[in-house]
Design an enzyme around this catalytic site. Structure first.
Site, PDB file in Angstrom:
ATOM      1  N   ASP A 247       1.099  -1.348   0.091  1.00 59.99           N
ATOM      2  CA  ASP A 247       0.088   0.082  -0.021  1.00 59.99           C
ATOM      3  C   ASP A 247       0.844   1.136   0.068  1.00 59.99           C
ATOM      4  O   ASP A 247       2.031   1.134   0.321  1.00 59.99           O
ATOM      5  CB  ASP A 247      -0.894  -0.129   1.168  1.00 59.99           C
ATOM      6  CG  ASP A 247      -2.186   0.933   0.978  1.00 59.99           C
ATOM      7  OD1 ASP A 247      -2.080   1.782   0.083  1.00 59.99           O
ATOM      8  OD2 ASP A 247      -3.057   0.916   1.733  1.00 59.99           O
TER       9      ASP A 247
HETATM   10  C1  BGC Z   1      -5.094   3.300   0.107  1.00 56.18           C
HETATM   11  C2  BGC Z   1      -5.089   2.444  -0.922  1.00 56.18           C
HETATM   12  C3  BGC Z   1      -5.089   3.114  -2.243  1.00 56.18           C
HETATM   13  C4  BGC Z   1      -3.593   3.817  -2.314  1.00 56.18           C
HETATM   14  C5  BGC Z   1      -3.585   4.448  -3.530  1.00 56.18           C
HETATM   15  C6  BGC Z   1      -3.836   4.223   0.095  1.00 56.18           C
HETATM   16  O1  BGC Z   1      -4.055   5.051   1.059  1.00 56.18           O
HETATM   17  O2  BGC Z   1      -5.042   2.461   1.215  1.00 56.18           O
HETATM   18  O3  BGC Z   1      -6.354   1.664  -0.829  1.00 56.18           O
HETATM   19  O4  BGC Z   1      -4.974   2.118  -3.518  1.00 56.18           O
HETATM   20  O5  BGC Z   1      -3.810   4.666  -1.224  1.00 56.18           O
HETATM   21  O6  BGC Z   1      -4.259   5.682  -3.694  1.00 56.18           O
END
Ligand code: BGC
Length: 684
Positions: A247
């Site tokens: 993530d």
């Molecule tokens: C989230 C993810 C997301 C990523 C990119 C993170 O803060 O937890 O679900 O895909 O950001 O935006």
């Protein structure tokens, strides 16, 4: 081989061939990836295992024909610097209990992605609903691992059928947003396998999902992106040959990411970069083969999806695609759950209709906040008020201020629709939300109901909230989730009776926060002595174990307000003729459903399995099958649900595998987890 790759990269075909995307990565894809990796320098390998600093691309190795691949969130459409079709949120899709709806939304998203040159969609999110408070529940598929798995598989297959990689997230146990970076989710092996893993596992085994994103939270004290138990011992053991990405900014050490099994650090190479990796290889701390493994996984997946041979962007697809919009509308029709209705709904066309619409969400498109936001909206959106206005003849509809209404006018209305709920400022990624509705809505509803009892509450939320202050004084409650760009059209069709509501709850609506079995263990999170930079880390212990949601009803002796699987229709259904027959790979459970109501409607029949004398404490009933069927008034249809061997199994921690007890099992079929209409006992 390399030459072939280069030639292919130069002569990119115009129309890509997504046909292979539904299958597992092929031997030929792996061989071709291995050949490219063999030709890569150490610097190039280090570039490939981390994202580009713009946040949503991988890095190109142009010399070898490896393109930079664009990524976008999900899950409600294609986000990141683009306006795109805005589909209903995950919870709405789950409450449709309709695999076809999930698949079509996936196809729509995959199509929209191709129109924009996006090769990797960062969705779906499948973290289990453990508490109403989790700020991201709206993105996910509810509390049941079987329902979540079925919806996830269809959605992923839909996206990938368009030649776009789907990324299932967040692996694993990201069930709260409260201090999500620092709170370790601690659960036992059986609980994780029975409740929190299945949707990921099915996505790998059945849908061959192209990528998996790890979670922010540590799991059992080990960061998910650096957790070999999660990634190697489980995810890879299930057969995941695709990409494992972190993530955004959830990596901590180069060694942990090198050894743990992660392939791709996103959004950029904070720990996976040449400056940190090379010394580890030079000193013999890690072998370069670990880096090669990551590069091969990334490349084989890209090759499998055609990214080295075709442009991802398909110029022939319009950005504002009518088919996508249709899928968004159809999905929005099937999500809303009618929790209460004393007969005021549907409101049929009549000259006497004088409907007043008010409330914070009456004339806007509400949405859950964070990386799933579809803002700015697409060109064509319909709010609840807009949708009701479009009903036209027989519906006189007016909009008024909910904070300062004219109570005399309200008293004269034939019906009042209060658009209640949350929105992106108060239900969102990065924080938990309140159990109460925000901004004095409870008081407003109570005051309005006191002057005119004909109140219908239409509510936007990603999960349960407190309805006690007014539930007995309103005539209907329609749970609308976050329905996307077509929400108003769909809600107007339901409110007017053109379509019967058919959504059913994908979680238990307890009626009080502390009735939820997890509530005693959700807060506070205990501090723990942690090495190095984990000094401030805390943990939350999932002590309710496998008794999550409706699985805890008997175990903890609490009765919910609205059970899992519950949802009213404008029609009524009778169930009959249950039979169970042995088939080569399990059992077929057949029965009939008859629409005894006066309108065409869909019903979701649910099948629960209960072991009579389990060898260990087990949930009293577990969902193992469902199907949705549309029936005209007076018509019946037959449903057959298949129970495979896994429908009877529990996870055995001694052998680290699935086992089933022989003996008696009750097979229950019904309209919800507690509205059981047919049952029989079988012996295994
Ligand atoms: C989230 C993810 C997301 C990523 C990119 C993170 O803060 O937890 O679900 O895909 O950001 O935006």
């Amino acid at each position: 081989m390399i030459l072939t790759t280069l030639a292919a990269a130069v002569a990119l075909a115009v129309t890509p061939a997504p046909s292979a995307a539904g299958a597992a990565v092929a031997r030929a894809d792996k061989d071709r990836a291995a050949d490219i990796v063999a030709a890569m320098t150490l610097e190039e390998k280090c570039l490939l295992v981390a994202g580009h600093e713009d946040g949503f691309h991988t890095q190109a190795i142009a010399r070898l024909g490896v393109p930079s691949v664009r990524m976008a969130d999900g899950p409600q459409g294609v986000r990141n610097d683009t306006r795109s079709t805005y589909y209903p949120c995950g919870m709405s899709i789950a409450s449709s209990w309709n695999r076809e709806v999930a698949a079509n939304v996936g196809v729509g998203i995959g199509t929209d992605a191709r129109a924009r040159g996006v090769g990797v969609m960062l969705c779906p999110g499948v973290n289990i609903y453990r508490s109403a408070l989790c700020g991201r529940n709206f993105e996910y598929y509810g509390e049941d691992p079987y329902l979540a798995s079925e919806i996830a598989v269809s959605y992923i297959e839909g996206i990938q059928s368009r030649g776009v990689i789907s990324t299932i997230k967040h692996f694993a146990l990201n069930n709260q947003e409260y201090h999500r970076y620092e709170v370790s989710s601690d659960a036992d092996e059986r609980t994780i396998n029975e409740i929190y893993f299945p949707a990921f596992r099915k996505a790998v085994e059945v849908a061959h999902v192209g990528a998996v994103m790890t979670s922010y939270n540590p799991v059992n004290h080990v960061h998910a992106a650096e957790n070999p138990w999660l990634i190697r011992d489980n995810l890879r053991a299930w057969g995941h040959e695709g990409i494992v990405m972190s993530d955004w900014s959830s990596t901590y050490t180069t060694l942990g990411c090198m050894e743990g099994g992660l392939d791709l650090e996103m959004p950029e190479g904070v720990v996976l970069n040449y400056g940190y990796i090379k010394p580890l290889i030079d000193r013999g701390v890690v072998s370069e083969s670990l880096l090669d493994e990551k590069c091969r996984n990334i490349l084989a997946t890209f090759i499998h999806f055609g990214f080295l041979d075709y442009p991802v962007k398909d110029e022939s697809i319009p950005e504002d695609c009518d088919l996508s919009r249709r899928y968004a509308y159809e999905a929005a029709l099937e999500g809303p759950v009618l929790l209460k209705n004393d007969g005021i709904l549907p409101i049929r066309a009549s000259r006497r209709n004088d409907i007043v619409v008010l409330g914070p969400n009456a004339d806007l498109i509400p949405f859950g906040g964070g990386s799933g936001e579809m803002f700015p909206f697409p060109e064509r959106v319909t709010t609840l008020y807009g949708g009701l206005q479009r009903l036209g003849r027989g519906y006189q509809v007016s909009l008024t201020d909910w904070k300062n209404p004219d109570f005399d006018a309200l008293a004269r209305a034939s019906a009042i629709i209060f658009a209640a709920g949350f929105n992106h400022d108060c239900e969102r990624e990065g924080s938990d939300r309140t159990y109460d509705l925000p901004e004095g809505q409870n008081e407003a509803i109570a005051k309005i109901a006191a002057v005119n009892p004909n109140v219908i509450v239409v509510a936007n939320s990603g999960g349960e909230f407190d309805i006690c202050p007014w539930k007995d004084s309103v005539r209907a409650i329609l749970l609308a989730w976050y329905g996307g760009q077509e929400t108003g059209r769909a809600l107007a069709s339901i409110i007017s009776g053109q379509v019967s509501p058919s959504g059913k709850l994908p979680f238990t609506w307890w009626g009080a926060l502390d009735k939820n079995p997890s509530s005693a263990f959700y807060y506070p999170c205990q501090p723990y002595d942690s090495p190095k930079r984990w000094r401030d880390f805390r943990y939350t212990a999932y002590q309710e174990g496998v008794f999550v949601g409706y699985r805890g009803v008997r175990e903890f002796g609490v009765e919910p307000e609205y059970p899992f699987g519950y949802g009213l229709s404008y029609a009524q259904f009778e169930y009959s003729d249950l039979s169970v027959s042995a088939v080569p790979d399990g059992l077929d459970v057949s029965f009939r459903i008859t629409n005894t109501g006066s309108c065409t409607a869909q019903e979701t029949a649910q099948l629960y399995v209960s072991p009579v004398s389990p060898s260990l404490p087990r949930p009293e009933r577990e969902l193992k099958g469902f199907d949705k069927i549309e029936l005209a008034p007076g018509k019946s249809g037959s449903v057959t649900l298949h129970l495979g061997k896994d429908a009877f199994e529990h996870y055995d921690t001694a052998s680290h595998s699935w086992k089933s007890d022989s003996g008696a099992y009750i097979i229950r079929v019904g309209a919800s987890s507690s509205d059981i209409r047919l049952e029989t006992t079988i012996s295994k």
